[in-house]
Motif scaffolding. Structure first.
Motif, short mmCIF file in Angstrom:
data_model
loop_
_atom_site.label_atom_id
_atom_site.label_comp_id
_atom_site.label_asym_id
_atom_site.label_seq_id
_atom_site.Cartn_x
_atom_site.Cartn_y
_atom_site.Cartn_z
N GLY A 93 -1.63 6.97 0.04
CA GLY A 93 -1.24 5.66 0.53
C GLY A 93 -0.37 5.81 1.77
N GLU A 107 2.42 4.11 -2.41
CA GLU A 107 2.17 4.63 -3.75
C GLU A 107 3.33 4.28 -4.69
N ARG A 160 -0.77 13.93 -6.61
CA ARG A 160 -1.60 13.09 -5.73
C ARG A 160 -2.03 13.89 -4.50
N GLY A 203 -4.62 15.47 -12.63
CA GLY A 203 -4.12 14.15 -12.31
C GLY A 203 -2.62 14.06 -12.22
N HIS A 211 -6.58 16.45 -1.53
CA HIS A 211 -6.47 15.39 -2.52
C HIS A 211 -7.83 15.09 -3.12
N ASP A 212 -7.83 14.43 -4.24
CA ASP A 212 -9.07 13.98 -4.87
C ASP A 212 -9.72 12.93 -3.98
N ARG A 213 -11.01 13.01 -3.82
CA ARG A 213 -11.71 12.06 -2.95
C ARG A 213 -11.54 10.62 -3.41
N THR A 214 -11.34 10.43 -4.71
CA THR A 214 -11.21 9.07 -5.25
C THR A 214 -9.77 8.57 -5.23
N ARG A 215 -8.82 9.43 -4.83
CA ARG A 215 -7.41 9.02 -4.80
C ARG A 215 -6.79 9.40 -3.44
N ASP A 274 0.81 -1.22 0.00
CA ASP A 274 0.00 0.00 0.00
C ASP A 274 0.85 1.27 0.00
#
Length: 298
Positions: free
Chosen positions: A281, A94, A146, A143, A274-278, A92
């Motif tokens: 880690g 990145e 991160r 994108g 950060h993006d909620r979907t990313r 886990d």
């Protein structure tokens, strides 16, 4: 034939070169010498080259062998990095950590934290972007990054995940060589409006103009914080600057803090975004915790 080339063969070639003989390489690798010799012969057959000159008592690398050795080291190193990267991802971590940071964040803290990150995750590739105003958020949305560190007040974004990190105090300053520094204080907003104001401009479409901080009728716009500081020190105008960036100039007497009737100083809250979907880690979370810890101690 080249498809029969193996990393084990290349590691054996490197071991022979580094130890000086087949027997020493066998001892290092925990193999019998005959297995080492057989591997070398197989490698030579695969490549169609004689890698060792066997005319003397001890085989030595031929000219071709020395050339292949350089490539072998590169291939083995690349394979080791690939294995380490795969293990990191499986744990886990990145595969790469790209970070976009507003330059108002204290540079020395960021540098110390990135150095510590490198020690904690030595195989992790890190990309760093320093962008002002809407730049960090644009990196996120494209994108490219991160994680980002910047003030949400700049863009007003509500669709990103954000956690408060620290507050940066901004104070109005001017060079001691500027006529404004000789005016009786406190200075009125009307007086301030007559003087050139040095402001940052944004190359992205994300910035919401904070009109309350735009006072001067003459605005000189700068793309980066350091260039604006250079013009400030040269006496071309006044502006609000991050306190930690001008403290040494205030102490040395090159700048003075303006006393205004309507104070323009403010706190700029910086966030980890950060993006909620990313989500971050393990390495990203480690960096965030380390930044918080260093900010708390500073």
């Amino acid at each position: 034939m080249i498809d029969r080339l193996t990393l084990d063969q290349l590691r054996i070639l490197i071991a022979i070169a580094e130890t000086g003989s087949f027997s020493a390489a066998a001892r290092r690798l925990g193999r019998v010498q005959s297995a080492i010799s057989q591997s070398v012969q197989s490698l030579e057959a695969t490549l169609g080259l004689e890698l060792f000159d066997r005319s003397g008592k001890i085989p030595i690398l031929s000219e071709a062998g020395r050339a292949i050795l350089t490539d072998a080291r590169g291939l083995v190193h690349g394979a080791d990095l690939l294995r380490a990267r795969a293990e990191s991802i499986a744990n886990d971590i990145e595969p790469e950590l790209a970070l976009a940071v507003d330059p108002v964040f204290p540079t020395h803290i960021l540098m110390e934290s990135l150095s510590a990150l490198d020690r904690a995750f030595p195989q992790l590739p890190v990309l760093l972007f320093t962008d002002g105003l809407g730049g960090p958020e644009q990196r996120l949305r494209d994108g490219v990054a991160r994680l980002a560190v910047y003030s949400l007040l700049v863009t007003g974004a509500t669709d990103l995940q954000a956690e408060p990190l620290t507050d940066i105090p901004f104070v109005p300053v001017v060079a001691t060589t500027h006529p404004l520094s000789k005016r009786p204080t406190p200075i009125s907003r009307i007086e301030l409006a007559e003087v050139t104001q040095l402001v940052l401009t944004d190359s992205t479409p994300l910035t919401q103009t904070l009109r309350g901080n735009l006072i001067g009728r003459r605005l000189w716009r700068f793309a980066d914080l350091q260039t604006r500081l250079d013009y400030l020190l040269a006496g071309f105008g006044w502006c609000n600057m991050p306190l930690h960036l001008v403290e040494k100039h205030l102490d040395s007497g090159r700048l003075i803090r303006l006393r205004l009737i309507e104070d323009t100083s403010f706190l700029a809250p910086l966030y980890i975004v950060h993006d909620r979907t990313r989500p971050p880690g393990r390495a990203g979370k480690w960096l965030i915790d380390d930044l918080r810890s260093r900010l708390a101690r500073s």
